[in-house]
Design an enzyme around this catalytic site. Structure first.
Site, PDB file in Angstrom:
ATOM      1  N   SER A  41       0.801  -1.229   0.000  1.00 50.95           N
ATOM      2  CA  SER A  41       0.000   0.000   0.000  1.00 50.95           C
ATOM      3  C   SER A  41       0.827   1.268   0.000  1.00 50.95           C
ATOM      4  O   SER A  41       0.361   2.317  -0.438  1.00 50.95           O
ATOM      5  CB  SER A  41      -0.933   0.003   1.211  1.00 50.95           C
ATOM      6  OG  SER A  41      -0.205  -0.160   2.417  1.00 50.95           O
ATOM      7  N   HIS A 247      -0.881   5.909   6.687  1.00 52.99           N
ATOM      8  CA  HIS A 247      -0.256   5.859   5.361  1.00 52.99           C
ATOM      9  C   HIS A 247       0.142   7.271   4.937  1.00 52.99           C
ATOM     10  O   HIS A 247      -0.451   8.248   5.393  1.00 52.99           O
ATOM     11  CB  HIS A 247      -1.220   5.270   4.326  1.00 52.99           C
ATOM     12  CG  HIS A 247      -1.355   3.782   4.409  1.00 52.99           C
ATOM     13  ND1 HIS A 247      -2.233   3.165   5.292  1.00 52.99           N
ATOM     14  CD2 HIS A 247      -0.734   2.786   3.733  1.00 52.99           C
ATOM     15  CE1 HIS A 247      -2.137   1.858   5.144  1.00 52.99           C
ATOM     16  NE2 HIS A 247      -1.238   1.597   4.201  1.00 52.99           N
TER      17      HIS A 247
END
Length: 266
Positions: A41, A247
């Protein structure tokens, strides 16, 4: 020509020919490169705008930004949210070939239980968080090196002429801010999680160098921009969408990961 000069001339010629034949395809200008972006990711673009599909790929992730800036001969994104070394080997390697010039990859975080560890630290005590990180560090020592070695061997076998750049993970948290907002991590938890990331980066760097690949550490680029800090380049705990949690955001990809990739290509 004397015998000594003749031998010297042959030696110089041999060195020149060796260097010339060893020059990788990456020596060509970017417009001639075939670029494949692989990994998890952190490469697919979770946390940025424009995510789509089951792999949550975004053109605003650092590989897409590099593609836009350099216009290589070809570019393909195969990174996928949630990827492990096993799923990369089974589902992403087919994108590589003998004509691939550049490969970028982030991998290993999910093997090391990144999401599970962060969730545990969010819900448990400082002591419980530290214990969970220590548990994952045992896995890191015992199993992750072999998984990385196998992955790197298969990447090299599929793309024998490529420059392979493996990028690390940022330290998630600023540890100076006394408060980290609603449901935010305490300073001890932040330090535990940052320690885990440091250990993962160290193990990864060792295996990357053993494979003959190029390592790019992103911690310098992200320094001062951790979660809880005044100018974060990473999302904290996010409700919509929850996958963005912990993230890199758009700035993290542009000024963090893209800068780290460029630093080893120029």
């Amino acid at each position: 020509m004397s015998r000594r000069l003749s031998v010297l001339a042959c030696l110089v010629t041999s060195i020149v020919l060796t260097v010339a034949t060893a020059t990788p395809a990456i020596a060509a200008p970017p417009s001639d490169w075939d670029y494949i972006a692989m990994g998890d990711s952190y490469s697919s673009g979770v946390g940025t705008s424009g995510q789509s599909g089951s792999c949550l790929r975004s053109p605003n992730a650092y590989p897409g930004l590099w593609d836009s800036a350099n216009d290589p001969a070809s570019y393909r994104m195969v990174a996928c949210s949630g990827a492990t070394t096993s799923s990369l080997r089974s589902g992403q390697l087919s994108a590589l070939s003998t004509t691939t010039d550049l490969v970028s990859v982030t991998i290993g975080g999910n093997d090391a239980g990144f999401a599970e560890t962060v969730l545990t630290c969010t819900l448990t005590s400082d002591k419980g968080c530290a214990a969970k990180v220590d548990e994952q560090l045992e896995l890191l020592d015992e199993e992750i090196p072999a998984r990385l070695d196998a992955t790197y061997r298969e990447i090299r076998a599929k793309a024998p002429n490529a420059k392979v750049v493996v990028l690390g993970y940022p330290l998630l948290f600023d540890v100076n801010a006394p408060s980290c907002g609603f449901a935010g991590m305490s300073i001890p938890k932040r330090k535990s999680l940052n320690h885990g990331a440091t250990e993962l980066n160290q193990v990864t760097e060792e295996r990357v160098r053993a494979a003959g690949f190029t390592w790019s550490d992103v911690t310098d680029e992200f320094a001062g921009h951790g979660v809880c800090g005044p100018s974060p380049w990473l999302h904290g705990l996010t409700l919509l969408p929850p996958t963005d949690s912990f993230h890199p955001n758009g700035n993290g990809h542009k000024y963090g990961y893209l800068a780290a990739l460029n630093s080893v290509l120029h």
